[in-house]
Design an enzyme around this catalytic site. Structure first.
Site, PDB file in Angstrom:
ATOM      1  N   GLY A  11      29.280  39.987  51.408  1.00 19.38           N
ATOM      2  CA  GLY A  11      28.912  40.984  50.416  1.00 19.38           C
ATOM      3  C   GLY A  11      27.477  41.463  50.544  1.00 19.38           C
ATOM      4  N   GLY A  12      27.106  42.313  49.587  1.00 17.01           N
ATOM      5  CA  GLY A  12      25.761  42.886  49.566  1.00 17.01           C
ATOM      6  C   GLY A  12      24.685  41.813  49.485  1.00 17.01           C
ATOM      7  CB  ILE A  13      24.048  38.944  47.262  1.00 17.74           C
ATOM      8  CG1 ILE A  13      23.616  39.875  46.142  1.00 17.74           C
ATOM      9  CG2 ILE A  13      23.201  37.664  47.258  1.00 17.74           C
ATOM     10  CD1 ILE A  13      23.952  39.368  44.739  1.00 17.74           C
ATOM     11  N   GLY A  14      25.597  38.441  49.925  1.00 15.66           N
ATOM     12  CA  GLY A  14      26.043  37.411  50.870  1.00 15.66           C
ATOM     13  C   GLY A  14      25.457  37.581  52.258  1.00 15.66           C
ATOM     14  CG  ASP A  34      33.587  37.694  51.495  1.00 17.28           C
ATOM     15  OD1 ASP A  34      34.592  38.200  50.952  1.00 17.28           O
ATOM     16  OD2 ASP A  34      32.420  37.980  51.165  1.00 17.28           O
ATOM     17  NE  ARG A  81      24.000  44.856  36.045  1.00 13.47           N
ATOM     18  CZ  ARG A  81      22.855  45.216  35.450  1.00 13.47           C
ATOM     19  NH1 ARG A  81      22.880  45.867  34.312  1.00 13.47           N
ATOM     20  NH2 ARG A  81      21.709  44.938  36.024  1.00 13.47           N
ATOM     21  CB  ILE A 117      24.307  34.380  42.929  1.00 16.81           C
ATOM     22  CG1 ILE A 117      23.237  33.465  43.552  1.00 16.81           C
ATOM     23  CG2 ILE A 117      23.845  35.828  42.939  1.00 16.81           C
ATOM     24  CD1 ILE A 117      22.979  33.711  45.031  1.00 16.81           C
ATOM     25  CB  SER A 118      29.259  35.245  40.577  1.00 14.65           C
ATOM     26  OG  SER A 118      29.428  34.763  41.882  1.00 14.65           O
ATOM     27  CG  ASP A 150      15.870  37.174  35.620  1.00 11.66           C
ATOM     28  OD1 ASP A 150      16.166  38.345  35.928  1.00 11.66           O
ATOM     29  OD2 ASP A 150      16.700  36.346  35.201  1.00 11.66           O
ATOM     30  CG  HIS A 177      20.515  36.645  35.312  1.00  8.61           C
ATOM     31  ND1 HIS A 177      19.318  37.172  35.762  1.00  8.61           N
ATOM     32  CD2 HIS A 177      21.480  37.296  35.992  1.00  8.61           C
ATOM     33  CE1 HIS A 177      19.567  38.083  36.688  1.00  8.61           C
ATOM     34  NE2 HIS A 177      20.880  38.188  36.842  1.00  8.61           N
TER      35      HIS A 177
HETATM   36  P1  NAI Z   1      29.431  42.781  46.691  1.00  7.39           P
HETATM   37  O1  NAI Z   1      30.645  43.427  46.127  1.00  7.39           O
HETATM   38  O2  NAI Z   1      28.617  43.545  47.660  1.00  7.39           O
HETATM   39  O3  NAI Z   1      29.847  41.411  47.402  1.00  7.39           O
HETATM   40  C1  NAI Z   1      30.648  40.475  46.777  1.00  7.39           C
HETATM   41  C2  NAI Z   1      31.424  39.744  47.856  1.00  7.39           C
HETATM   42  O4  NAI Z   1      32.250  38.781  47.188  1.00  7.39           O
HETATM   43  C3  NAI Z   1      32.358  40.651  48.676  1.00  7.39           C
HETATM   44  O5  NAI Z   1      32.131  40.472  50.052  1.00  7.39           O
HETATM   45  C4  NAI Z   1      33.748  40.194  48.285  1.00  7.39           C
HETATM   46  O6  NAI Z   1      34.702  40.275  49.329  1.00  7.39           O
HETATM   47  C5  NAI Z   1      33.462  38.751  47.907  1.00  7.39           C
HETATM   48  N1  NAI Z   1      34.528  38.152  47.099  1.00  7.39           N
HETATM   49  C6  NAI Z   1      35.259  38.716  46.115  1.00  7.39           C
HETATM   50  N2  NAI Z   1      36.166  37.825  45.663  1.00  7.39           N
HETATM   51  C7  NAI Z   1      35.971  36.684  46.360  1.00  7.39           C
HETATM   52  C8  NAI Z   1      36.596  35.421  46.367  1.00  7.39           C
HETATM   53  N3  NAI Z   1      37.610  35.130  45.546  1.00  7.39           N
HETATM   54  N4  NAI Z   1      36.136  34.501  47.228  1.00  7.39           N
HETATM   55  C9  NAI Z   1      35.113  34.765  48.055  1.00  7.39           C
HETATM   56  N5  NAI Z   1      34.489  35.939  48.109  1.00  7.39           N
HETATM   57  C10 NAI Z   1      34.927  36.893  47.278  1.00  7.39           C
HETATM   58  O7  NAI Z   1      28.550  42.298  45.447  1.00  7.39           O
HETATM   59  P2  NAI Z   1      27.014  41.799  45.469  1.00  7.39           P
HETATM   60  O8  NAI Z   1      26.138  42.963  45.295  1.00  7.39           O
HETATM   61  O9  NAI Z   1      26.840  40.912  46.634  1.00  7.39           O
HETATM   62  O10 NAI Z   1      26.962  40.961  44.094  1.00  7.39           O
HETATM   63  C11 NAI Z   1      27.672  39.754  43.971  1.00  7.39           C
HETATM   64  C12 NAI Z   1      27.488  39.165  42.580  1.00  7.39           C
HETATM   65  O11 NAI Z   1      26.133  38.785  42.363  1.00  7.39           O
HETATM   66  C13 NAI Z   1      27.823  40.129  41.442  1.00  7.39           C
HETATM   67  O12 NAI Z   1      28.544  39.446  40.450  1.00  7.39           O
HETATM   68  C14 NAI Z   1      26.465  40.544  40.920  1.00  7.39           C
HETATM   69  O13 NAI Z   1      26.512  40.950  39.569  1.00  7.39           O
HETATM   70  C15 NAI Z   1      25.706  39.243  41.086  1.00  7.39           C
HETATM   71  N6  NAI Z   1      24.245  39.387  41.056  1.00  7.39           N
HETATM   72  C16 NAI Z   1      23.531  38.354  40.522  1.00  7.39           C
HETATM   73  C17 NAI Z   1      22.166  38.412  40.424  1.00  7.39           C
HETATM   74  C18 NAI Z   1      21.405  37.257  39.842  1.00  7.39           C
HETATM   75  O14 NAI Z   1      20.197  37.402  39.622  1.00  7.39           O
HETATM   76  N7  NAI Z   1      22.016  36.114  39.580  1.00  7.39           N
HETATM   77  C19 NAI Z   1      21.418  39.590  40.899  1.00  7.39           C
HETATM   78  C20 NAI Z   1      22.237  40.599  41.498  1.00  7.39           C
HETATM   79  C21 NAI Z   1      23.609  40.499  41.550  1.00  7.39           C
END
Ligand code: NAI
Length: 326
Positions: A11-14, A34, A81, A117-118, A150, A177
């Site tokens: 993913g974007g963070i991954g 993933d 989001r 992180i999710s 944060d 958070h």
């Molecule tokens: P993204 O959509 O780019 O990546 C998420 C990844 O999770 C995708 O590659 C997807 O295939 C994978 N995924 C979905 N279901 C899955 C499963 N059952 N098993 C394994 N992988 C699975 O999203 P992004 O931007 O990477 O964000 C991920 C999460 O991190 C979001 O919930 C976001 O809100 C959260 N986040 C948390 C922050 C924090 O400070 N804790 C800051 C920014 C984002």
């Protein structure tokens, strides 16, 4: 040996967090998981010339194998989001993802440190706790909500208005958070940096809603990924330092039962009746090892804490109910 798994690695963070963890020379094994696109990410990261061995796993049937022997599990899986959404709007999708991934952790590597992180972190961490409890393997010292972004934002945003403030200096951020549950403790810094009340208010608001700046700028393409990857990898580095016996501390959203001093510190600032809250955590070889020295909340922050407690209480209740009522 330090073995780390990233769940949601494509993913974007991954992807950037996998890159940064590959650059961490203390990590010896890096497992990337993933449900899509993982072999490509894994092959790419695996060519970087650091000693760690990278293995890739894709799809639920490979999840347990990915987790066998892992000491640290980082979970950025789930949907991010879009403009206009709050983190709580992600609950319906991400709650189930986190529950199922943590169930696999309970079965394959129950002693691992779990770094969530999710979003919404305020609810997904209690979900993880309940799943581990259901499996009889819960150790509250080992489950963390990653709120490091944060803290990172706080340091940078203060530096934006006071160039003499060192970016590498950590700021205490407590609470949760999401929006107004994020409480940067700026009172003593305000005196030191001669910040006006207006500046403190503006900084507090920017730190609480900094994520929205990124969501808006990305215009539908997601939320913070690069700064989050940096923050997450910093958290993992601190955890590894602690495991190896070097003093480390990070603010994190933890179970207040993790250490007697956590509940005590929380009660001291008016936080009662909550299972989870973010505090400055002293990290040790077994995870939470106490509360690190930190700036004390002033009168304005005490008001913010009152508001945050109400919101976090309902976030925790939603997470707990999600697991217990199934
Ligand atoms: P993204 O959509 O780019 O990546 C998420 C990844 O999770 C995708 O590659 C997807 O295939 C994978 N995924 C979905 N279901 C899955 C499963 N059952 N098993 C394994 N992988 C699975 O999203 P992004 O931007 O990477 O964000 C991920 C999460 O991190 C979001 O919930 C976001 O809100 C959260 N986040 C948390 C922050 C924090 O400070 N804790 C800051 C920014 C984002």
């Amino acid at each position: 040996m330090v073995a780390v798994a990233v769940l949601g690695a494509a993913g974007g963070i991954g992807q950037p967090i996998s890159l940064l963890l590959k650059l961490n020379t203390e990590i010896t094994k890096l497992h990337l998981y993933d449900i899509v696109r993982c072999p490509g990410v894994g092959a790419d990261v695996s060519h970087i010339n650091t000693d760690s061995e990278v293995k890739t796993f894709q799809g639920a049937t490979q999840l347990k194998e990915c987790l066998e022997g892992m000491q640290i599990v980082v979970i950025p899986a789930g949907v991010p989001r879009k403009p206009g959404m709050t983190r709580d709007d992600l609950f319906n999708i991400n709650a189930g993802i986190v529950r199922d991934l943590v169930q696999a952790v309970a079965e394959a590597c129950p002693k691992a440190f779990v770094c969530i992180i999710s979003n919404p972190v305020n609810s997904t961490v209690p979900i993880a706790a309940e799943v581990l409890k259901k499996n009889g393997v819960y150790d509250p010292r080992r489950v963390f909500g990653v709120t490091t972004l944060d803290v990172v934002r706080s340091s940078r945003f203060i530096r934006d208005i006071r160039p003499e403030f060192s970016c590498s200096r950590s700021v205490t951020v407590i609470g949760g958070h999401s929006g107004n549950t994020i409480i940067p403790i700026l009172s003593s810094l305000a005196a030191e940096l001669n910040l006006s009340t207006e500046e403190v208010d503006a900084l507090t608001h920017r730190i609480q809603f900094g994520g929205d700046e990124v969501v808006k700028a990305k215009n539908g393409e997601g939320s913070a990924t690069l700064s989050m990857a940096y923050a997450g990898s910093r958290f993992v580095s601190s955890l590894i330092a602690a495991v190896k016996g070097r003093p480390a501390s990070e603010c994190s959203y933890i179970d207040l039962d993790a250490h007697p001093s956590a509940a005590e510190s929380a009660a001291h600032i008016g936080v009662t009746g909550l299972s989870h809250f973010s505090l400055p955590v002293a990290l040790g070889p077994d995870g939470v090892d106490g509360i690190a020295p930190h700036d004390k909340p002033g009168a304005r922050e005490a008001e913010l804490i009152k508001e945050a407690v109400v919101a976090i209480k309902s976030n925790i209740a939603a997470g707990t109910a999600f697991v217990l009522n199934k």
